[in-house]
Design a protein around this motif. Structure first.
Motif, PDB file in Angstrom:
ATOM      1  N   ASP A  79       0.745  -1.377  -0.079  1.00 47.91           N
ATOM      2  CA  ASP A  79      -0.031  -0.072  -0.091  1.00 47.91           C
ATOM      3  C   ASP A  79       0.740   1.256   0.048  1.00 47.91           C
ATOM      4  O   ASP A  79       1.771   1.441   0.741  1.00 47.91           O
ATOM      5  CB  ASP A  79      -0.797  -0.143   1.264  1.00 47.91           C
ATOM      6  CG  ASP A  79      -1.811   1.188   0.927  1.00 47.91           C
ATOM      7  OD1 ASP A  79      -2.408   1.559   0.256  1.00 47.91           O
ATOM      8  OD2 ASP A  79      -2.194   1.509   2.098  1.00 47.91           O
ATOM      9  N   ARG A  80       0.346   2.053  -0.945  1.00 51.22           N
ATOM     10  CA  ARG A  80       1.131   3.436  -0.903  1.00 51.22           C
ATOM     11  C   ARG A  80       2.650   3.584  -1.149  1.00 51.22           C
ATOM     12  O   ARG A  80       3.522   4.235  -0.757  1.00 51.22           O
ATOM     13  CB  ARG A  80       1.097   4.506   0.711  1.00 51.22           C
ATOM     14  CG  ARG A  80      -0.539   4.497   0.818  1.00 51.22           C
ATOM     15  CD  ARG A  80      -0.563   5.339   2.169  1.00 51.22           C
ATOM     16  NE  ARG A  80       0.088   4.461   3.092  1.00 51.22           N
ATOM     17  CZ  ARG A  80       1.165   4.793   3.935  1.00 51.22           C
ATOM     18  NH1 ARG A  80       1.886   5.730   3.368  1.00 51.22           N
ATOM     19  NH2 ARG A  80       1.698   4.266   4.959  1.00 51.22           N
ATOM     20  N   ARG A  81       2.930   2.579  -1.993  1.00 53.83           N
ATOM     21  CA  ARG A  81       4.298   2.342  -2.374  1.00 53.83           C
ATOM     22  C   ARG A  81       4.469   2.237  -3.834  1.00 53.83           C
ATOM     23  O   ARG A  81       3.633   1.600  -4.501  1.00 53.83           O
ATOM     24  CB  ARG A  81       4.990   0.988  -1.860  1.00 53.83           C
ATOM     25  CG  ARG A  81       4.952   1.174  -0.502  1.00 53.83           C
ATOM     26  CD  ARG A  81       6.070   1.919   0.287  1.00 53.83           C
ATOM     27  NE  ARG A  81       6.296   1.733   1.803  1.00 53.83           N
ATOM     28  CZ  ARG A  81       5.402   2.286   2.579  1.00 53.83           C
ATOM     29  NH1 ARG A  81       4.192   2.963   2.470  1.00 53.83           N
ATOM     30  NH2 ARG A  81       5.617   2.017   3.757  1.00 53.83           N
ATOM     31  N   LEU A 139       6.804   6.660  -1.113  1.00 55.35           N
ATOM     32  CA  LEU A 139       5.766   6.812  -0.348  1.00 55.35           C
ATOM     33  C   LEU A 139       4.825   7.787  -0.960  1.00 55.35           C
ATOM     34  O   LEU A 139       4.962   8.786  -0.669  1.00 55.35           O
ATOM     35  CB  LEU A 139       6.088   6.983   1.136  1.00 55.35           C
ATOM     36  CG  LEU A 139       6.762   5.676   1.931  1.00 55.35           C
ATOM     37  CD1 LEU A 139       8.157   5.499   1.182  1.00 55.35           C
ATOM     38  CD2 LEU A 139       6.856   6.232   3.474  1.00 55.35           C
ATOM     39  N   THR A 140       3.620   7.486  -1.540  1.00 57.71           N
ATOM     40  CA  THR A 140       2.775   8.112  -2.345  1.00 57.71           C
ATOM     41  C   THR A 140       1.941   8.997  -1.473  1.00 57.71           C
ATOM     42  O   THR A 140       1.216   9.778  -1.876  1.00 57.71           O
ATOM     43  CB  THR A 140       1.938   7.346  -3.134  1.00 57.71           C
ATOM     44  OG1 THR A 140       1.077   6.439  -2.520  1.00 57.71           O
ATOM     45  CG2 THR A 140       2.787   6.626  -4.194  1.00 57.71           C
ATOM     46  N   SER A 141       1.689   8.753  -0.010  1.00 55.71           N
ATOM     47  CA  SER A 141       1.151   9.399   0.869  1.00 55.71           C
ATOM     48  C   SER A 141       1.436   9.197   2.156  1.00 55.71           C
ATOM     49  O   SER A 141       1.941   7.972   2.479  1.00 55.71           O
ATOM     50  CB  SER A 141      -0.489   9.254   0.655  1.00 55.71           C
ATOM     51  OG  SER A 141      -0.902   8.041   0.818  1.00 55.71           O
ATOM     52  N   GLY A 143       0.635   7.901   6.168  1.00 59.32           N
ATOM     53  CA  GLY A 143      -0.208   6.677   6.626  1.00 59.32           C
ATOM     54  C   GLY A 143      -0.867   7.323   7.841  1.00 59.32           C
ATOM     55  O   GLY A 143      -0.328   8.364   8.317  1.00 59.32           O
ATOM     56  N   GLY A 147      -2.390  11.145   6.975  1.00 56.07           N
ATOM     57  CA  GLY A 147      -2.622  11.009   5.477  1.00 56.07           C
ATOM     58  C   GLY A 147      -4.146  11.218   4.911  1.00 56.07           C
ATOM     59  O   GLY A 147      -4.658  11.140   3.979  1.00 56.07           O
ATOM     60  N   VAL A 181      -1.554   9.843  -5.433  1.00 57.64           N
ATOM     61  CA  VAL A 181      -0.293  10.403  -4.971  1.00 57.64           C
ATOM     62  C   VAL A 181      -0.726  11.660  -4.326  1.00 57.64           C
ATOM     63  O   VAL A 181      -1.595  12.417  -5.038  1.00 57.64           O
ATOM     64  CB  VAL A 181       0.738  10.660  -5.989  1.00 57.64           C
ATOM     65  CG1 VAL A 181       2.023  11.347  -5.195  1.00 57.64           C
ATOM     66  CG2 VAL A 181       1.346   9.371  -6.585  1.00 57.64           C
ATOM     67  N   ALA A 186       3.501  13.332   0.264  1.00 59.08           N
ATOM     68  CA  ALA A 186       4.424  11.927  -0.335  1.00 59.08           C
ATOM     69  C   ALA A 186       5.840  12.122  -0.076  1.00 59.08           C
ATOM     70  O   ALA A 186       6.239  13.387   0.112  1.00 59.08           O
ATOM     71  CB  ALA A 186       4.256  11.927  -1.917  1.00 59.08           C
TER      72      ALA A 186
END
Length: 201
Positions: A79-81, A139-141, A143, A147, A181, A186
């Motif tokens: 997730d989010r990678r 890391l797109t956002s 956690g 986030g 993203v 990020a």
């Protein structure tokens, strides 16, 4: 008296002839410098400007976009990678000493580059021999609570710059599948020497 004068004249003539023969023999002896062009010494040509320290064809240089192939895409089951890969397809070793993490810009405009995760900085500068690959995890956002409440955007490409003054290179995502993203939260790791090191983040 005439006989004595004639004898002296013959003797002087003979000595002169012998001396001339000796001089001629010295100059005409095979193997002398006159007959052996390899023994001649010519002055060395003056070096051309800039040739004092010619560039080493195998020397290390800073990595540039022209030397690299870029690939990026979301990681399955992570997730989010998103993983960014760069491969050196040139014939020279290069490194990321000038800028040790990629400067990523999401979207258009003069948006600031994503901040780097300081703890991900390797102990040594990552260098790429011809054919080698370096990695960076995105890391797109953020956690957790940090986030939440951020809408972000879905992207199919983003800009990558290797130095602060370089124009970003647009990198499309593998498969062109859009990835969500959030540019405000990020982050990106420093360049890593292996995918194993990059996947730790």
């Amino acid at each position: 008296m005439p006989i004595t004068t004639t004898s002296r004249t013959v003797t002087a003539t003979a000595l002169a002839a012998a001396a001339l023969t000796l001089i001629t023999a010295c100059h005409d002896t095979p193997g002398s410098k006159a007959d052996n062009p390899l023994s001649a010494v010519s002055p060395a040509p003056a070096p051309a400007p800039g040739d004092a320290n010619p560039p080493d064809p195998g020397g290390r240089v800073a990595c540039t976009p022209e030397m690299l192939r870029f690939h990026a895409g979301a990681l399955p089951h992570r997730d989010r990678r998103m993983l960014l890969k760069v491969t050196n397809f040139s014939g020279r070793t290069c490194d990321f000493a000038a800028q040790r993490y990629p400067l990523l810009r999401i979207g258009e405009g003069r948006q600031a580059a994503l901040p780097a995760i300081r703890a991900s900085r390797p102990l040594t500068v990552v260098s790429l021999a011809p054919g080698d690959t370096a990695y960076a995890m995105i890391l797109t956002s953020a956690g957790g609570p940090a986030g939440r409440g951020h809408r972000g955007r879905r992207i199919s490409q983003f800009g990558v710059a290797l130095t602060g003054r370089a124009a970003p290179t647009q990198v499309g995502l593998d498969g062109r599948a859009p990835v969500h993203v959030d540019p405000r939260t990020a982050t990106v790791t420093y360049w890593q020497p292996s995918s194993v090191a990059a996947r730790q983040w």
